[in-house]
Scaffold this motif. Sequence first.
Motif, PDB file in Angstrom:
ATOM      1  N   SER A 299       0.816  -1.227   0.000  1.00 44.74           N
ATOM      2  CA  SER A 299       0.000   0.000   0.000  1.00 44.74           C
ATOM      3  C   SER A 299       0.841   1.264   0.000  1.00 44.74           C
ATOM      4  O   SER A 299       1.976   1.278   0.472  1.00 44.74           O
ATOM      5  N   VAL A 300       0.206   2.318  -0.515  1.00 44.14           N
ATOM      6  CA  VAL A 300       0.714   3.682  -0.344  1.00 44.14           C
ATOM      7  C   VAL A 300      -0.416   4.447   0.337  1.00 44.14           C
ATOM      8  O   VAL A 300      -1.530   4.504  -0.184  1.00 44.14           O
ATOM      9  N   ILE A 301      -0.131   4.995   1.512  1.00 41.50           N
ATOM     10  CA  ILE A 301      -1.168   5.718   2.256  1.00 41.50           C
ATOM     11  C   ILE A 301      -0.711   7.168   2.393  1.00 41.50           C
ATOM     12  O   ILE A 301       0.436   7.425   2.772  1.00 41.50           O
ATOM     13  N   ASP A 302      -1.604   8.102   2.047  1.00 40.30           N
ATOM     14  CA  ASP A 302      -1.230   9.515   2.230  1.00 40.30           C
ATOM     15  C   ASP A 302      -2.300  10.250   3.021  1.00 40.30           C
ATOM     16  O   ASP A 302      -3.432   9.779   3.137  1.00 40.30           O
ATOM     17  N   ASN A 303      -1.918  11.393   3.570  1.00 39.83           N
ATOM     18  CA  ASN A 303      -2.880  12.167   4.364  1.00 39.83           C
ATOM     19  C   ASN A 303      -3.350  13.419   3.611  1.00 39.83           C
ATOM     20  O   ASN A 303      -3.615  14.449   4.209  1.00 39.83           O
ATOM     21  N   GLY A 304      -3.425  13.288   2.284  1.00 44.00           N
ATOM     22  CA  GLY A 304      -3.825  14.422   1.438  1.00 44.00           C
ATOM     23  C   GLY A 304      -5.334  14.625   1.395  1.00 44.00           C
ATOM     24  O   GLY A 304      -6.097  14.004   2.145  1.00 44.00           O
TER      25      GLY A 304
END
Length: 365
Positions: A299-304
């Motif tokens: 996974s790639v998790i971002d807080n955007g």
Amino acid sequence: MLSKEFSPVSVHDCKALDLLATSVFMLDQNGCICWVNNAGQNLLERSARSLQGLAARHLFEESDVFAHAFDAILNEHFSSLGLLAGIQKTPGQNPEKLLVNVTLQRLSYTPWSVILELREIEQHTLAERNERLIKELEIYQETFRNLGHEVKNPLGGLRGAAQLLEMELGDPSLREYTQVIIAEADRLQELVDRLIRPGQGNLNLSLINIHEICERVWALLKAEYRDDITLVRDYDASVPEMKADMAKLLQAYLNIARNAAQSLMGSKIRDKPCITLRTRILNRHLLLNKIHRLVVVVSVIDNGAGVPEQLHDRIFHPLVTGRPDGTGLGLSLAQDFVRQHGGLIEFDSVPGRTEFRMLLPLENR
Ligand SMILES: Nc1ncnc2c1ncn2[C@@H]1O[C@H](COP(=O)(O)OP(=O)(O)OP(=O)(O)O)[C@@H](O)[C@H]1O
Ligand SMILES: [Mg+2]
């Protein structure tokens, strides 16, 4: 699941189970079917008489998995157990496959040893949606590929003619115009090449460690975004090595990670921009209508700010973009590469947390 207190002592006691929508089977100590309710007969499209005496494990695609679960119940390792399984609905040349939730429960003081419950998994699940998406993508890609081939030849002619014209031009100031034609033809050529590329070529398989890919992406993001984005690595060290095309998976993961970084840089968010690269392993996971023993999740998790709502349904389609300078090919290419590995890219997105994950089956690799 039926209550633990349920302890029928005769077939007569079981009659109430005919009113249930859940399929219920009474099994003897050898795992053979003694009694089945109406829902069970309907599910399998077989009569009670044809099912009686049949070893229940023969209903399942992975009969050994069921047999293990049955033994664990009978030998009192567990009093009840649940699992996901595929069953063959109608035996014969074209057996219909069905995915079910299975519950096994040990019975005491009854003529039967174990009660087996089967519940069909809802058809409108994520798996079905994903399958539809993949079919849609294949159609889109085929269309764009054909269009790309059609555009390629006249484009070459156009560029060649502009070059010839440039050589004939007496006034050098007019070359500005031919240069525009040539530059735009090159830009289109590049786009067409990217449209045509997916799906072509075989996989170049080798034994890889998925964390090598994560580390490469981490290093690239680190170099590109330095201190602008906090990068977190959250790896599951138990993920085994797998046979895969390193270059294609790297490209897919990089496309996903770049999107996350671009989204973080392009929107104002309260917290410090952060991307987490995460790996996990799933046991017996349902992927594209098939149960896989082991699935790696990268996974790639971002807080955007999250994926714009209007893009949710078609984000994997080619040429769909939410960025002014985007071409909308990154995710469609990534999905194509992961599909070639028998996997799938999924995503969840709300403002403040977006996760894109590559699900890659491990068996036979
Ligand atoms: N992590 C994310 N957060 C918010 N939006 C995202 C994220 N990932 C993708 N998107 C949205 O999905 C769109 C499509 O992504 P995709 O990678 O296919 O194309 P692109 O990034 O626009 O262009 P390209 O990758 O071809 O340069 C993006 O333009 C963006 O609007
Ligand atoms: Mg992109």
